[in-house]
Design a protein around this motif. Structure first.
Motif, PDB file in Angstrom:
ATOM      1  N   ILE A   5      11.825 -13.211  -4.696  1.00  0.00           N
ATOM      2  CA  ILE A   5      10.908 -13.418  -3.576  1.00  0.00           C
ATOM      3  C   ILE A   5      10.006 -12.200  -3.443  1.00  0.00           C
ATOM      4  CG2 ILE A   5      10.681 -13.845  -1.112  1.00  0.00           C
ATOM      5  CD1 ILE A   5      13.422 -15.151  -1.187  1.00  0.00           C
ATOM      6  N   GLU A   6       8.691 -12.442  -3.581  1.00  0.00           N
ATOM      7  CA  GLU A   6       7.713 -11.370  -3.421  1.00  0.00           C
ATOM      8  C   GLU A   6       7.231 -11.298  -1.977  1.00  0.00           C
ATOM      9  OE1 GLU A   6       6.610 -13.427  -7.432  1.00  0.00           O
ATOM     10  OE2 GLU A   6       7.135 -14.006  -5.383  1.00  0.00           O
ATOM     11  N   SER A   7       6.807 -10.115  -1.592  1.00  0.00           N
ATOM     12  CA  SER A   7       6.186  -9.924  -0.285  1.00  0.00           C
ATOM     13  C   SER A   7       5.272  -8.724  -0.346  1.00  0.00           C
ATOM     14  CB  SER A   7       7.264  -9.730   0.799  1.00  0.00           C
ATOM     15  OG  SER A   7       8.033  -8.577   0.538  1.00  0.00           O
ATOM     16  N   GLY A   8       4.413  -8.591   0.662  1.00  0.00           N
ATOM     17  CA  GLY A   8       3.583  -7.409   0.761  1.00  0.00           C
ATOM     18  C   GLY A   8       2.121  -7.607   0.427  1.00  0.00           C
ATOM     19  N   GLY A   9       1.750  -8.814  -0.005  1.00  0.00           N
ATOM     20  CA  GLY A   9       0.352  -9.047  -0.314  1.00  0.00           C
ATOM     21  C   GLY A   9      -0.508  -9.092   0.939  1.00  0.00           C
ATOM     22  N   GLY A  10      -1.818  -9.136   0.732  1.00  0.00           N
ATOM     23  CA  GLY A  10      -2.712  -9.208   1.866  1.00  0.00           C
ATOM     24  C   GLY A  10      -4.155  -9.000   1.476  1.00  0.00           C
ATOM     25  N   LEU A  11      -4.998  -8.878   2.486  1.00  0.00           N
ATOM     26  CA  LEU A  11      -6.426  -8.646   2.308  1.00  0.00           C
ATOM     27  C   LEU A  11      -6.726  -7.196   2.648  1.00  0.00           C
ATOM     28  CD1 LEU A  11      -9.391  -9.557   1.944  1.00  0.00           C
ATOM     29  CD2 LEU A  11      -9.356 -10.266   4.347  1.00  0.00           C
ATOM     30  N   VAL A  12      -7.285  -6.474   1.692  1.00  0.00           N
ATOM     31  CA  VAL A  12      -7.617  -5.070   1.898  1.00  0.00           C
ATOM     32  C   VAL A  12      -9.009  -4.806   1.364  1.00  0.00           C
ATOM     33  CG1 VAL A  12      -5.217  -4.304   1.790  1.00  0.00           C
ATOM     34  CG2 VAL A  12      -6.597  -4.382  -0.298  1.00  0.00           C
ATOM     35  N   GLN A  13      -9.506  -3.604   1.647  1.00  0.00           N
ATOM     36  CA  GLN A  13     -10.804  -3.201   1.134  1.00  0.00           C
ATOM     37  C   GLN A  13     -10.632  -2.348  -0.121  1.00  0.00           C
ATOM     38  OE1 GLN A  13     -12.734  -1.261   4.468  1.00  0.00           O
ATOM     39  NE2 GLN A  13     -13.638  -3.186   5.152  1.00  0.00           N
ATOM     40  N   ALA A  14     -11.661  -2.274  -0.895  1.00  0.00           N
ATOM     41  CA  ALA A  14     -11.631  -1.447  -2.103  1.00  0.00           C
ATOM     42  C   ALA A  14     -11.283  -0.008  -1.725  1.00  0.00           C
ATOM     43  CB  ALA A  14     -12.975  -1.499  -2.809  1.00  0.00           C
ATOM     44  N   GLY A  15     -10.389   0.585  -2.507  1.00  0.00           N
ATOM     45  CA  GLY A  15      -9.935   1.937  -2.245  1.00  0.00           C
ATOM     46  C   GLY A  15      -8.651   2.011  -1.435  1.00  0.00           C
ATOM     47  N   SER A  17      -4.636   0.809  -0.271  1.00  0.00           N
ATOM     48  CA  SER A  17      -3.361   0.713  -0.977  1.00  0.00           C
ATOM     49  C   SER A  17      -2.526  -0.432  -0.409  1.00  0.00           C
ATOM     50  CB  SER A  17      -2.567   2.019  -0.844  1.00  0.00           C
ATOM     51  OG  SER A  17      -3.257   3.103  -1.410  1.00  0.00           O
ATOM     52  N   LEU A  18      -1.645  -0.961  -1.254  1.00  0.00           N
ATOM     53  CA  LEU A  18      -0.670  -1.955  -0.857  1.00  0.00           C
ATOM     54  C   LEU A  18       0.606  -1.696  -1.627  1.00  0.00           C
ATOM     55  CD1 LEU A  18      -2.423  -5.481  -0.803  1.00  0.00           C
ATOM     56  CD2 LEU A  18      -1.383  -4.304   1.149  1.00  0.00           C
ATOM     57  N   ARG A  19       1.734  -2.087  -1.041  1.00  0.00           N
ATOM     58  CA  ARG A  19       2.999  -2.033  -1.768  1.00  0.00           C
ATOM     59  C   ARG A  19       3.624  -3.415  -1.761  1.00  0.00           C
ATOM     60  NH1 ARG A  19       8.680   1.280  -0.932  1.00  0.00           N
ATOM     61  NH2 ARG A  19       8.940  -0.215   0.771  1.00  0.00           N
ATOM     62  N   LEU A  20       3.795  -3.952  -2.951  1.00  0.00           N
ATOM     63  CA  LEU A  20       4.464  -5.235  -3.117  1.00  0.00           C
ATOM     64  C   LEU A  20       5.957  -5.012  -3.311  1.00  0.00           C
ATOM     65  CD1 LEU A  20       2.018  -7.082  -5.535  1.00  0.00           C
ATOM     66  CD2 LEU A  20       1.934  -6.907  -3.051  1.00  0.00           C
ATOM     67  N   SER A  21       6.733  -5.942  -2.790  1.00  0.00           N
ATOM     68  CA  SER A  21       8.181  -5.905  -2.973  1.00  0.00           C
ATOM     69  C   SER A  21       8.643  -7.203  -3.625  1.00  0.00           C
ATOM     70  CB  SER A  21       8.900  -5.746  -1.628  1.00  0.00           C
ATOM     71  OG  SER A  21       8.546  -4.552  -0.990  1.00  0.00           O
ATOM     72  N   CYS A  22       9.707  -7.087  -4.387  1.00  0.00           N
ATOM     73  CA  CYS A  22      10.345  -8.257  -4.999  1.00  0.00           C
ATOM     74  C   CYS A  22      11.848  -8.117  -4.749  1.00  0.00           C
ATOM     75  CB  CYS A  22      10.046  -8.305  -6.486  1.00  0.00           C
ATOM     76  SG  CYS A  22      10.921  -9.613  -7.376  1.00  0.00           S
ATOM     77  N   TYR A  80       9.510  -2.718  -6.688  1.00  0.00           N
ATOM     78  CA  TYR A  80       8.292  -2.466  -5.939  1.00  0.00           C
ATOM     79  C   TYR A  80       7.117  -2.266  -6.889  1.00  0.00           C
ATOM     80  CZ  TYR A  80      11.701  -1.405  -2.297  1.00  0.00           C
ATOM     81  OH  TYR A  80      12.743  -1.472  -1.414  1.00  0.00           O
ATOM     82  N   LEU A  81       5.934  -2.500  -6.350  1.00  0.00           N
ATOM     83  CA  LEU A  81       4.695  -2.164  -7.042  1.00  0.00           C
ATOM     84  C   LEU A  81       3.787  -1.489  -6.025  1.00  0.00           C
ATOM     85  CD1 LEU A  81       3.183  -2.368  -9.778  1.00  0.00           C
ATOM     86  CD2 LEU A  81       2.031  -4.385  -8.832  1.00  0.00           C
ATOM     87  N   CYS A  96       6.471 -11.457  -9.506  1.00  0.00           N
ATOM     88  CA  CYS A  96       7.514 -10.655 -10.139  1.00  0.00           C
ATOM     89  C   CYS A  96       8.309 -11.556 -11.075  1.00  0.00           C
ATOM     90  CB  CYS A  96       8.414  -9.971  -9.121  1.00  0.00           C
ATOM     91  SG  CYS A  96       9.508 -11.032  -8.191  1.00  0.00           S
ATOM     92  N   ALA A  97       8.843 -10.961 -12.111  1.00  0.00           N
ATOM     93  CA  ALA A  97       9.555 -11.697 -13.147  1.00  0.00           C
ATOM     94  C   ALA A  97      10.769 -10.914 -13.608  1.00  0.00           C
ATOM     95  CB  ALA A  97       8.620 -11.978 -14.323  1.00  0.00           C
TER      96      ALA A  97
END
Length: 126
Positions: A5-15, A17-22, A80-81, A96-97
């Motif tokens: 299960i992935e989480s952490g995505g969203g809408l951001v502006q250029a520059g 940061s985001l952290r994805l979790s699996c 994490y990513l 994630c895989a």
């Protein structure tokens, strides 16, 4: 059957940061080779990053090297990513895989993985 299960995505502006979790359901998570892939509309799924079971070796695509960091916490069954300095071209669904493997070589093809999450959308506006 491993569930991811992935989480952490969203809408951001250029520059930004985001952290994805699996999060994985498998108790033997530590013996799984893990990877992140992404797929933009109209494009094939592409490799982003991978990490071996021991966390000692990581791999990145050239397009994200230096900006993204893959990591894992085996005791928490999580990967994490960390994505820094995001660009509009990073916009995609991120997956994630996992594959049961202690091999440390690069696995960059989708067919090399047995289990996939449902994906999380990352949108970077310019």
């Amino acid at each position: 059957q491993v569930q991811l299960i992935e989480s952490g995505g969203g809408l951001v502006q250029a520059g930004d940061s985001l952290r994805l979790s699996c999060t994985a359901s498998e108790r033997t998570f530590s013996t799984y080779y893990m990877g992140w892939f992404r797929q933009a509309p109209g494009k094939e799924r592409e490799f982003v990053a991978a990490i071996t079971w021991s966390r000692e070796i990581t791999y990145y695509s050239d397009s994200v090297k230096g900006r993204f960091t893959i990591s894992r916490q085996n005791l928490q069954n999580r990967m994490y990513l960390q994505m820094n300095n995001l660009k509009p071209e990073d916009t995609a669904v991120y997956y994630c895989a996992a594959v049961y493997s202690v091999i440390t070589g690069l696995k960059s093809q989708p067919g090399e993985y047995d289990y996939w999450g449902q994906g999380t959308q990352v949108t970077v506006s310019s």
